[in-house]
Design a protein around this motif. Structure first.
Motif, mmCIF file in Angstrom:
data_model
loop_
_atom_site.group_PDB
_atom_site.id
_atom_site.type_symbol
_atom_site.label_atom_id
_atom_site.label_comp_id
_atom_site.label_asym_id
_atom_site.label_seq_id
_atom_site.Cartn_x
_atom_site.Cartn_y
_atom_site.Cartn_z
ATOM 1 N N HIS A 262 0.893 -1.155 0.000
ATOM 2 C CA HIS A 262 0.000 0.000 0.000
ATOM 3 C C HIS A 262 0.933 1.207 0.000
ATOM 4 O O HIS A 262 1.555 1.512 1.027
ATOM 5 C CB HIS A 262 -0.901 0.009 1.244
ATOM 6 C CG HIS A 262 -1.982 -1.026 1.202
ATOM 7 N ND1 HIS A 262 -2.374 -1.723 2.323
ATOM 8 C CD2 HIS A 262 -2.742 -1.473 0.170
ATOM 9 C CE1 HIS A 262 -3.360 -2.558 1.970
ATOM 10 N NE2 HIS A 262 -3.586 -2.423 0.678
ATOM 11 N N GLU B 189 1.572 3.967 2.746
ATOM 12 C CA GLU B 189 1.947 3.565 4.113
ATOM 13 C C GLU B 189 3.469 3.569 4.209
ATOM 14 O O GLU B 189 4.129 2.620 3.804
ATOM 15 C CB GLU B 189 1.377 2.176 4.408
ATOM 16 C CG GLU B 189 -0.144 2.149 4.311
ATOM 17 C CD GLU B 189 -0.726 0.749 4.449
ATOM 18 O OE1 GLU B 189 0.038 -0.212 4.673
ATOM 19 O OE2 GLU B 189 -1.955 0.618 4.318
ATOM 20 N N ARG C 21 -3.347 3.078 -2.427
ATOM 21 C CA ARG C 21 -3.868 1.828 -1.858
ATOM 22 C C ARG C 21 -4.452 0.917 -2.937
ATOM 23 O O ARG C 21 -4.382 -0.295 -2.832
ATOM 24 C CB ARG C 21 -4.942 2.152 -0.812
ATOM 25 C CG ARG C 21 -5.441 0.932 -0.052
ATOM 26 C CD ARG C 21 -6.395 1.328 1.065
ATOM 27 N NE ARG C 21 -6.864 0.165 1.800
ATOM 28 C CZ ARG C 21 -6.211 -0.420 2.792
ATOM 29 N NH1 ARG C 21 -5.042 0.043 3.176
ATOM 30 N NH2 ARG C 21 -6.703 -1.476 3.413
ATOM 31 N N HIS D 299 3.402 -3.075 6.549
ATOM 32 C CA HIS D 299 2.354 -2.076 6.296
ATOM 33 C C HIS D 299 2.280 -1.116 7.477
ATOM 34 O O HIS D 299 3.101 -1.160 8.402
ATOM 35 C CB HIS D 299 0.990 -2.771 6.162
ATOM 36 C CG HIS D 299 0.821 -3.535 4.893
ATOM 37 N ND1 HIS D 299 -0.104 -3.187 3.952
ATOM 38 C CD2 HIS D 299 1.458 -4.629 4.422
ATOM 39 C CE1 HIS D 299 -0.036 -4.038 2.937
ATOM 40 N NE2 HIS D 299 0.896 -4.922 3.205
ATOM 41 N N CYS D 300 1.224 -0.278 7.483
ATOM 42 C CA CYS D 300 0.827 0.427 8.695
ATOM 43 C C CYS D 300 -0.677 0.613 8.643
ATOM 44 O O CYS D 300 -1.298 0.425 7.598
ATOM 45 C CB CYS D 300 1.537 1.769 8.842
ATOM 46 S SG CYS D 300 0.971 3.006 7.675
HETATM 47 ZN ZN LIG Z 1 -1.604 -1.721 4.172
#
Ligand SMILES: [Zn+2]
Length: 379
Positions: A42, A45, A94, A171-172
């Motif tokens: 993503h 992130e 995203r 990710h975050c």
């Molecule tokens: Zn993510």
């Protein structure tokens, strides 16, 4: 010893567009174990990019000192296509803009690709089965379509991840504490990762419903083992999605310590030697992802939170009020959003304007919730 930067030019789908994908291969090429790490799948992130930036330096030093017992493949910024997704001054990243597909969904079901041919090849020797399965996967990668930039990009990632022993997808969340998504079969190992990273929660699901990048690698081994109960099929892949807090938690010192702690985990796994790095803590034990409530907004409004990250709440506690923005009661009425389970608050929204069905809070509970079935992810 090696520390090689690989630069791939991904031809685009329209004239004049080419995307550069950079990654690193580090450590002895003949090492038995392979570790695959990627950040910013993503593309919006970014904490993981800084964590892997710091990890790269540690790995480079370890390689120079001859302390790596594994090959590391590191994509510090795995999705350059998504990094270019800027519209009206805002970065998105995203979803793929052409297909509308979330970049962390619809990764291939490997059993569908090579499972049937393997059923006839598997024998009584577990090591030989492991070699056969990995060879079949590597051969299949060569047959993947190469029509679009997205095809070429996915093939590159799949090719590097399909035979790795560790696949960590970094990710975050939005506004969040560190947490881990993984499979129940990997819970024991992931407890160690949680201890090293200081994760507030480790959430278990064998299939969360979206074809997430981390889930597809172990899935084929589990499926083959269940299809061939009389043949020894190991589970050689340790795989997870590692959420490094929230999207604004990109800070040099913080993420440097994250990198050291991740390095400490790899040392404990026997993948890196040398003097110990990082600091271990005692993290909570893993829980079923179906026991984590994804509290949603019933309608649009402005969030006024009543809880902080890390708070323990009881079922029925007021998590937030949603201030009405239209209709009768606009700007004077507040709609209370109540916890549907007892547990730990691990994530909230960073922007407080939300619309109908937006996920406003994750509460890690211990009891499986009726509302949690089918696709267990937020989008
Ligand atoms: Zn993510």
């Amino acid at each position: 010893m090696s520390f090689d930067k690989i630069s791939r030019q991904l031809a685009g789908d329209t004239p004049g567009r080419t995307t550069e994908l950079n990654y690193f291969r580090i450590g002895p090429a003949d090492a038995d174990k392979k570790v695959y790490l990627q950040a910013a799948l993503h593309a919006d992130e970014q904490p993981g990019i800084l964590v892997l930036h710091h990890l790269l330096q540690l790995l480079r030093d370890a390689d120079t000192a001859g302390e790596l017992n594994a090959r590391f493949v590191v994509f510090p910024m795995v999705n350059p296509l998504g990094m270019g997704d800027i519209e009206f001054g805002q970065h998105q990243g995203r979803y793929n803009r052409s297909t509308g597909v979330n970049h962390n969904r619809d990764w291939p079901v490997l059993y569908d690709a090579v499972g049937e041919e393997l059923l006839t090849k598997l024998g009584v020797d577990a090591d030989e089965n492991l070699r056969q399965i990995r060879a079949a996967l590597r051969n299949w990668v060569e047959t993947l379509p190469q029509v679009t930039a997205l095809d070429r990009w996915r093939q590159c990632l799949i090719g590097e991840a399909c035979d790795a022993d560790y696949v960590f997808d970094v990710h975050c969340d939005d506004d969040s504490l560190i947490h881990i998504f993984t499979l129940p079969q990997l819970a024991e190992n992931m407890q160690q990762l949680a201890n090293w990273t200081g994760a507030a929660a480790t959430l278990l699901a064998e299939d969360s419903g979206g074809g997430s990048f981390d889930e597809v690698w172990p899935a084929i081994w589990l499926r083959l083992a269940s299809e061939c109960p009389d043949k020894p099929v190991p589970l050689p892949v340790v795989s997870c999605t590692l959420e490094y807090r929230g999207r604004f938690d990109t800070f040099d010192e913080l993420n440097r310590r994250d990198a050291e702690n991740l390095y400490g985990y790899f040392q404990e796994q026997g993948l890196i030697g040398g003097k110990p790095v990082g600091q271990k803590q005692e993290a909570p034990t893993p829980t079923d992802l179906r026991a984590t409530e994804y509290l949603r907004a019933p309608q649009a409004g402005l969030l006024a939170y009543n809880v902080e990250l890390g708070d323990r709440v009881e079922k029925g506690d007021r998590i937030a009020d949603l201030i009405r923005l239209d209709g009768e009661g606009a700007f004077v009425e507040r709609i209370p959003l109540l916890a549907g389970t007892s547990g730990l608050v691990i994530s909230r929204k960073i922007t407080k304007y939300v619309w109908a069905n937006a996920n406003v809070c994750k509460i890690v509970g211990s009891e499986i919730l009726e509302s949690r079935s089918g696709n267990l992810l937020s989008d």
